[in-house]
Each structure stands twice: as C-alpha cells, then as structure tokens.
Motif scaffolding. Structure first.
Motif, mmCIF file in Angstrom:
data_model
loop_
_atom_site.group_PDB
_atom_site.id
_atom_site.type_symbol
_atom_site.label_atom_id
_atom_site.label_comp_id
_atom_site.label_asym_id
_atom_site.label_seq_id
_atom_site.Cartn_x
_atom_site.Cartn_y
_atom_site.Cartn_z
ATOM 1 N N THR A 123 -37.072 -35.849 -39.247
ATOM 2 C CA THR A 123 -36.779 -34.465 -39.608
ATOM 3 C C THR A 123 -38.083 -33.701 -39.801
ATOM 4 O OG1 THR A 123 -36.540 -35.153 -41.897
ATOM 5 C CG2 THR A 123 -34.520 -34.922 -40.635
ATOM 6 N N PHE A 124 -38.011 -32.404 -39.568
ATOM 7 C CA PHE A 124 -39.227 -31.596 -39.496
ATOM 8 C C PHE A 124 -39.202 -30.379 -40.409
ATOM 9 C CE2 PHE A 124 -38.798 -34.052 -35.719
ATOM 10 C CZ PHE A 124 -40.088 -34.462 -35.424
ATOM 11 N N ASP A 137 -36.459 -30.278 -35.490
ATOM 12 C CA ASP A 137 -35.043 -30.544 -35.733
ATOM 13 C C ASP A 137 -34.237 -29.839 -34.654
ATOM 14 O OD1 ASP A 137 -35.733 -31.829 -38.119
ATOM 15 O OD2 ASP A 137 -35.659 -29.942 -39.238
ATOM 16 N N PRO A 138 -33.064 -30.386 -34.300
ATOM 17 C CA PRO A 138 -32.207 -29.622 -33.387
ATOM 18 C C PRO A 138 -31.862 -28.269 -34.014
ATOM 19 C CG PRO A 138 -31.102 -31.648 -34.170
ATOM 20 C CD PRO A 138 -32.493 -31.666 -34.717
ATOM 21 N N ILE A 139 -31.710 -27.257 -33.192
ATOM 22 C CA ILE A 139 -31.327 -25.923 -33.678
ATOM 23 C C ILE A 139 -29.808 -25.903 -33.744
ATOM 24 C CG2 ILE A 139 -31.507 -23.446 -33.274
ATOM 25 C CD1 ILE A 139 -33.864 -24.138 -31.315
ATOM 26 N N SER A 140 -29.262 -25.876 -34.951
ATOM 27 C CA SER A 140 -27.805 -26.018 -35.015
ATOM 28 C C SER A 140 -27.118 -24.713 -34.659
ATOM 29 C CB SER A 140 -27.351 -26.580 -36.356
ATOM 30 O OG SER A 140 -28.121 -26.060 -37.379
ATOM 31 N N SER A 141 -25.862 -24.882 -34.301
ATOM 32 C CA SER A 141 -25.016 -23.770 -33.898
ATOM 33 C C SER A 141 -25.049 -22.685 -34.967
ATOM 34 C CB SER A 141 -23.596 -24.315 -33.720
ATOM 35 O OG SER A 141 -22.720 -23.296 -33.366
ATOM 36 N N ALA A 181 -45.703 -29.012 -31.633
ATOM 37 C CA ALA A 181 -44.579 -28.582 -32.467
ATOM 38 C C ALA A 181 -43.649 -27.608 -31.744
ATOM 39 C CB ALA A 181 -45.099 -27.949 -33.758
ATOM 40 N N ALA A 182 -44.117 -27.008 -30.650
ATOM 41 C CA ALA A 182 -43.280 -26.041 -29.919
ATOM 42 C C ALA A 182 -42.652 -26.644 -28.669
ATOM 43 C CB ALA A 182 -44.112 -24.810 -29.536
ATOM 44 N N ASP A 183 -42.733 -27.959 -28.514
ATOM 45 C CA ASP A 183 -42.337 -28.580 -27.247
ATOM 46 C C ASP A 183 -40.826 -28.732 -27.072
ATOM 47 O OD1 ASP A 183 -43.262 -29.666 -24.771
ATOM 48 O OD2 ASP A 183 -42.711 -31.665 -25.497
ATOM 49 N N GLY A 184 -40.079 -28.606 -28.175
ATOM 50 C CA GLY A 184 -38.631 -28.512 -28.029
ATOM 51 C C GLY A 184 -37.865 -29.818 -27.882
#
Ligand code: C2O
Ligand code: CU
Length: 516
Positions: free
Chosen positions: A51-52, A141-145, A131-134
C-alpha cells in the motif's frame, strides 16, 4: 520478406509444428505452484499487494512548463459503424483524448475514475518517476471506483507514446489514448502529422475482455490435464497462420500470433464500414505516428501506392529506412514520413495470423475518387515487410558503448493449454524479481521459449538491442533470443512484461527492482 538471422530456423519447418514441440512450459514443479495458487491478492491475481497512500503533491521546477489535463474514465456507448457497443473509455471517446507536451515539461494529469472498477493509468514508454508509473501494488494503490488520482511527472524524452490502465485486461476495452512528447529541437520537416492508433475490438459485442480471459483459461483446461506441450489453437476457429486470405506473405516470422478472435479491427476508433478519413494535398509530406494499442494483435501496416520512410521506433530516432509495409506489435510505435500521391488511398493495418474479423482501414484522400473497399489489399502487403527490430539506430539514439556490469536471464514461457504464461519459471507474483543496482549497465538475456510471438515491454527505461536500436517494446518471435542492455538510471520498482494483455494478466510479467 526480411528474415531475422537471430530467429532459429526450426520455427518455420513444416515438420515441427507447434503441436509437437514440447518447449516453453514452466516445468512440473512450477506448474504445480501455479495450480496451487487460489488466493489472489486484491485487484490482481498473484500481484504483490503493497500500500502507498495518496501521492505527495509535486510542483514544476521554475524552468518547467506545466501541462495540466483531466481525464474521466467512464462507461460509454459507442457507435462502431452502425453497431452500438457498450465499453469503458476516457472522456467517452475512442481513442481517448490526446495528451501532448514538450520534452522536459511537467505533466499533471488527474484521473476521475467513474468506472465500476479499480483502475490506474500507465504512461507507456515514458521514462518517468516510478511513483507515477501506474502499476497497482507496485507503484501506487489502485484508484477505486468513484475516486480521483493525480499523476505528476516530467516527460524527459520526445516521442510517440500512449497510455492505458495497468489493471486486469482493461486495455482491451476502450481505455487507451495517444500521448505525444514533442522535441523542442526538431525541425519538423513535414506539412502535417497524423496519429494512427490501431486496435482489435471485442468489448460490448456480446462479451467483455474479462469474459474472454475467463474463456481462454477455461478452454485451456486445468493445469494437470494439459502438460506443457499442447499449444493448440484448434478452438480459436481454424486459424491458418501461414496464409493471409490466399495472399502470399512469404515466410511468416511470428508463428502463432494471437489468442483471441476479434469481430473487427479499428484505426482511430473507427471500423472499416465507417473509416477515418485523412485529408491532405497531393505532394504533401506527412508524419505518421502509428501506435498499436491492440491487446492481442500484431498488424502489418501499409499505405497503398506509397513508400514509407521509418524515422522513429518507440520514440527513438532510427536511420531513415524506406519500406512498403512494416509489422507493429502490441505496445510498439513507429513514426514514418510519406509524400502523398494524388487520389484516394487505403491505409491498411492487417492483423497478422488472423483469418476472421477483416482488417483495419482508414482512407487517405488528396484528390477525387471513390473510397477503397473495406478489404482493400494493397500490393505492398505481399512485398517485403519490415521487422522493426532490424532497423538501425540513429547515431544520436545509441546508448554509449559500455560493457555490462551485470547480466540476468529472462525466459518467456507458457502455453495455450493450459492457458498459463509466465517468466523465469512462474507467473508474476510467484517469480523472483530481477534486480539491478543504480548506475549499472544491465544486460538482460531474454529468450522466448514458446511457439508464440510476444511483445516484450519494459517500464521506466528504454533498452538497446545488440544493434544499438533503442526500444521499450520488442517483438520476440518463437524461440528468438535478444540480449538487451539498459542503463539503470531511474530507481524504483518496474515491470517487464508481455504486451499481449491476456498473457500479461495470466502472469507473463516480472518485476525489475533496484537493489540498494
Ligand atoms: Cu503498455 Cu506495462 O504496459
Ligand atoms: Cu505474450
């Protein structure tokens, strides 16, 4: 057709079909390990889940120009030549909106995730900060809905790029868009520029990419029944990989080229029945920026009646090379200059090794005349087709001469039955990351141990082939090896993977980590 001297002769022997070559599996022990993994981490099977938290905000340095953009990823209905498909896309368009900046600019791109799923954006080919590599679980962390995320990075190198999610098989929906980083020092000796984005399309045609992956795995059967050798494409609708609809292509270099049967193929989000029309004046010089955003399709690209001068591969300058047609693998980009004739011409991207779904076509118009047929077959398709890894680097694009400080092996492995793909003996999450120390020149001895072609892609760096050609994505034919060199000048945890998105998601990825 050009033949690659590094491709082993066995791959084209009629006596050694893919059905009786027993190579490329993980081996018994590793297969058992794959089968035993039943507890996927959140978001991605086998993904190490770190986690980030939210990224620390950055600002441009005083000398940097700030380029800001907001993207909305959301479900959308699209009209593809009279057929309505529901899919996911950026800002509701296909391809998504162009992101354009000049080398050295500071980009701030906000993503508003209105998808019913986690997502991320990976800036494919950009040598950006880690950190911007996606990559969820590796860099963020995944970008949640229903949430937003801000990507901030400097784009250091000019070139043709694209961006897409790094979650599951979302790339095979409509979630992709071109990204151009302009060269402030380039004269731009052309009259106009056309961005040409290629895609293979299946989403919303009665299935989704997630269903396609499930079916590939189900059709491959359980790991215990298949063994290592049964690379059988029989269930994919009788592909004949040697002939393209009766047209001679010479000796095909790519063996089994794809896993998925697509109903159609697109250029700039448009099917052949409603093609993109690119207009100019006769005699104008056009810079083509061709991006293969497909998930499972290598294309042969040609502009009927024209010679193309290839100038860049994956953003890097090459010795200008005149061709009638060229191959482009998933994740690759080629720039070419063409001087246009007078009339109407088909710009064709023909799927390699696929006998259904037709081809992708756009119309180039500089004069009067009727549009080319949807199945137009320019003569250039049956002439010599350039294999991009045979291009020579421009002097300016070469890595400085240096002996490697460290060498690692990278084996590309797997099979269709069972549908298992991995690297160095196991699927991602179970294989050992490759490591490098900052400052080293690393040599990766990559070998494709399978009977399929895989586009090998590296994040955050570019590598040099033995010729010095710089790439971030290279097509590796069955049983082909490449020694690829990179300078470890961008610390972080990066991915190396096959850019067939179904292979990647099945596990054909490995991490490259900087050791301290
Ligand atoms: Cu375009 Cu990790 O990929
Ligand atoms: Cu692959």
């Amino acid at each position: 057709m050009a033949t690659d001297p590094t491709v082993k002769g066995t791959m084209t022997s009629p006596l050694l079909s893919r059905r009786n070559i027993l190579l490329g599996g993980f081996g018994i022990a590793a297969t058992a390990t794959v089968a035993a993994c039943t507890t996927p981490a959140p978001g991605k099977a086998g993904m190490p889940s770190r986690t980030f938290g939210a990224p620390a905000p950055l600002s441009p340095s005083p000398s940097q120009r700030l380029v800001e953009k907001t993207l909305v990823a959301k479900p959308v209905s699209l009209d593809l030549g009279g057929r309505t498909v529901s899919t996911w896309a950026y800002d509701g368009t296909l391809p998504g909106p162009l992101v354009r900046a000049t080398a050295g600019d500071f980009l701030r791109v906000s993503l508003d995730n209105q998808l019913p799923a986690d997502t991320t954006i990976h800036w494919h080919g950009i040598r950006l900060r880690n950190a911007a590599d996606g990559v969820p679980g590796l860099t963020q962390d995944p970008i949640s809905s229903g949430t937003k995320y801000v990507y901030e990075f400097t784009a250091p190198d000019p070139g043709t790029y694209f961006f897409h999610p790094h979650v599951g098989v979302q790339l095979d929906r409509g979630l992709y868009a071109p990204m151009i980083i302009d060269d402030p020092n380039e004269a731009g000796d052309y009259d106009a520029e056309w961005i040409v984005v290629l895609d293979d399309w299946i989403d919303g045609t009665g299935t989704t990419p997630d269903d396609v992956l499930k079916k590939l795995i189900a059709d491959g059967g359980p790991a215990s029944s298949g063994g290592m050798g049964g690379m059988d494409h029989g269930s994919m609708g009788g592909m004949d990989h040697g002939s393209m609809g009766g047209m001679s292509m010479g000796t095909p270099p790519w063996g089994d080229a794809g896993d998925v049967t697509y109903p159609f193929f697109l250029i700039n989000g448009k099917p052949p029945t409603d093609p993109d029309v690119l207009t100019a004046k006769p005699g104008q010089r056009i810079r083509l920026r061709v991006i293969n955003a497909a998930s499972d399709t290598i294309f042969t690209v040609t502009l009927g009646g024209h010679r193309l001068t290839i100038t860049h591969s994956d953003g890097h300058a090459v010795e200008p090379t005149e061709v009638g047609a060229f191959y482009i693998g998933m994740g690759e980009r080629y720039d070419a200059i063409v001087t246009l004739g007078d009339g109407v011409f088909p710009l064709v991207a023909r799927p390699f090794g696929k006998t259904s779904g037709g081809q992708a076509i756009a119309v180039v118009r500089t004069g009067s005349g009727s549009a080319p047929a949807v199945d137009a077959a320019p003569a250039e398709l049956s002439g010599q087709v350039l294999i991009g890894s045979q291009l020579r680097p421009a002097e300016s694009a070469k890595l400085p001469d240096r002996a490697p400080d460290a060498t690692v092996d990278l084996a590309l492995q797997g099979s269709m039955k069972p549908y298992q793909w991995g690297m160095n003996g196991a699927k991602f999450g179970e294989n050992e990351p490759l490591t490098v120390k900052a400052g080293q020149r690393l040599r990766i001895n990559a070998t494709n141990q399978t009977m399929m072609t895989h586009p090998l892609h590296l994040h955050g760096h570019t590598f040099a082939l033995p010729s010095g050609l710089r790439k971030d994505t290279v097509l590796m034919a069955p049983m082909q090896s490449f020694a690829i060199d990179l300078d470890a000048d961008n610390a972080g945890d990066w991915m190396i993977h096959c850019h067939n998105i179904y292979h990647a998601e099945a596990g054909m990825m490995i991490a490259l980590e900087y050791a301290t």
